[in-house]
Design an enzyme around this catalytic site. Structure first.
Site, PDB file in Angstrom:
ATOM      1  CG  ASP A  92      -1.827  -1.178   1.344  1.00  0.00           C
ATOM      2  OD1 ASP A  92      -1.734  -2.089   0.488  1.00  0.00           O
ATOM      3  OD2 ASP A  92      -2.621  -1.222   2.291  1.00  0.00           O
ATOM      4  CD  GLU A  98      -0.229  -6.186   9.078  1.00  0.00           C
ATOM      5  OE1 GLU A  98      -0.401  -5.598  10.174  1.00  0.00           O
ATOM      6  OE2 GLU A  98      -0.813  -5.854   8.033  1.00  0.00           O
TER       7      GLU A  98
HETATM    8  C1  DGY Z   1      -5.533  -2.038   4.681  1.00  0.00           C
HETATM    9  O1  DGY Z   1      -6.680  -1.712   4.980  1.00  0.00           O
HETATM   10  O2  DGY Z   1      -4.529  -1.665   5.304  1.00  0.00           O
HETATM   11  C2  DGY Z   1      -5.316  -2.937   3.567  1.00  0.00           C
HETATM   12  O3  DGY Z   1      -3.963  -3.173   3.320  1.00  0.00           O
HETATM   13  C3  DGY Z   1      -6.006  -2.480   2.325  1.00  0.00           C
HETATM   14  O4  DGY Z   1      -6.135  -3.602   1.534  1.00  0.00           O
END
Ligand code: DGY
Length: 421
Positions: free
Chosen positions: A161, A391
């Protein structure tokens, strides 16, 4: 409890009856596309049927045009923003309106080749036409001019992201209304591990714009304010093309295999063009402007996952990876250490992600680089031994980051720990 058993317990604990939550704290209360596919690889280590169910459920949400959304909202999504009521997407209104890296064919091929159970094989065979439809959608909707490179229209589609690679393209997007008061992610994970406020404003403004256009595949490519041919997304797709072609041949669909071979050929040629001779690295481009994205992210190493001949053709790419590894305690960082944009704690701006490590281990082995693959495998296992099933992880300290009890970290641990090479 030994770590393998803990990993199994995480997958079981995150299971919501056919799909696996990325984690169970409320941070991600739905089925995410590539999380699910990669979790299936972990499930396959102890329950093949459950692994297949994961992919079946994901493809149960496939849109009629072939796109598999990046999120399927099956249950209570009130702890997430933007949830289904914000997206208002798809035939059921219970999904997002964009996709994520197409890893599914790679996972299905793995399951197909590793099972000896005819009923599992039959279920996987039934998925193959759906996989083909998703690859067809990807090329027709995201590469309408047949360049060989497909484009993403939202940073979330990359799965990475807030990578520095998107900074310029994202800054060119209108921020829209501030959404800081609507964000829920920073109630579950430290704000300094997550994307920033200005990034979030633009993520959501992009959603609003795509929603306005009804997520129409024949429109969004032209109107999307963010449009990038990510080298990582394309490398993962290219690897999946090979896996899909082999699956199609195995199930007797020669015409389908031929069609995918053509996709593969054009993408191989286009990826080759992304090599930057001066920098010795692979870069994608902004397809709205044609500008090369000249930043060294982990995406530029993923052609190793796509092509077993890459290291021979481009030994400097491997040297670059080695230089990154020499600068961290745990590899592989998601962005080149030492660069101004490198942030060892912030999501995709530096931290180590085990799913990428798995791709690198696999790609390095296929490229004949067993020692380097061993280093990355060893670091991956050491991170979990040190910090648990986070994560993602700080490459300098090994500190756990983001959410805890993570499905894909547990899955990758099971896969890499079972590995004896
Ligand atoms: C989040 O909401 O952080 C996700 O990575 C979007 O897919």
């Amino acid at each position: 409890m030994e770590l393998k058993q803990q990993a199994i317990e995480i997958l079981r604990g995150n299971d919501r009856g056919g799909y696996t939550l990325p984690n169970a704290t409320g941070l991600y209360p739905a089925q995410w596309n590539w999380d699910s596919c990669l979790a299936a690889l972990g499930w396959a280590q102890f329950d093949e049927s459950r692994a297949v169910a994961e992919i079946e459920m994901l493809f149960g949400g496939q849109w009629p045009d072939g796109m598999v959304p990046h999120i399927l909202f099956h249950g209570d999504d009130s702890s997430y923003f933007p949830n289904a009521s914000v997206w208002q997407a798809g035939p059921t209104g219970r999904s997002s309106g964009i996709t994520q890296p197409l890893v599914a064919a790679t996972i299905v091929r793995h399951l197909f080749e590793h099972t000896s159970d005819p009923s599992i094989r039959a279920r996987l065979t039934a998925l193959v036409p759906k996989l083909l439809a998703s690859h067809r959608w990807c090329y027709s909707a995201r590469d309408p001019h047949a360049s060989g490179l497909v484009s993403i229209i939202h940073p979330w589609e990359s799965g990475m992201d807030n990578s520095p690679l998107w900074d310029d393209a994202l800054n060119a997007v209108e921020p829209g209304r501030p959404v800081a008061h609507l964000r829920k992610d920073i109630g579950f994970a430290a704000a300094e591990h997550r994307p920033t406020g200005p990034q979030y404003d633009r993520y959501i403004n992009l959603v609003i714009k795509l929603r306005h256009d009804g997520y129409r595949p024949d429109r969004v490519y032209d109107v999307a304010p963010f449009r990038v041919a990510d080298i990582g997304f394309n490398a993962i797709l290219q690897r999946a093309n090979q896996d899909l072609r082999l699956l199609l041949a195995a199930v007797g669909d020669g015409a389908g295999a031929g069609e995918v071979a053509a996709m593969e050929k054009s993408t191989a040629a286009a990826i080759a063009q992304c090599w930057h001779e001066e920098d010795g690295f692979f870069y994608g481009l902004e397809t709205r402007t044609g500008a090369t994205i000249r930043k060294p992210g982990i995406q530029g190493l993923l052609p190793l996952f796509a092509d077993a001949g890459m290291a021979t053709r481009h030994p400097r790419l491997v040297e670059r990876l080695e230089s990154w590894l020499a600068r961290v305690a745990y590899g592989a960082p998601s962005f080149e250490p030492g660069r101004p944009e490198f942030e060892p704690q912030r999501y995709w701006r530096g931290p180590v992600w085990l799913i990428v490590n798995w791709m690198l281990v696999d790609g390095l082995r296929h490229n004949g680089l067993a020692d380097l693959a061993r280093r990355i495998r060893r670091d991956s296992l050491a991170l979990v031994e040190r910090a648990g099933f986070a994560e993602y992880f700080n490459p300098l300290t090994g500190e756990p980051l983001g959410g805890s009890g993570f499905s894909w970290t547990a899955a990758m641990y099971l896969v890499l720990a079972a590995d004896t090479e």
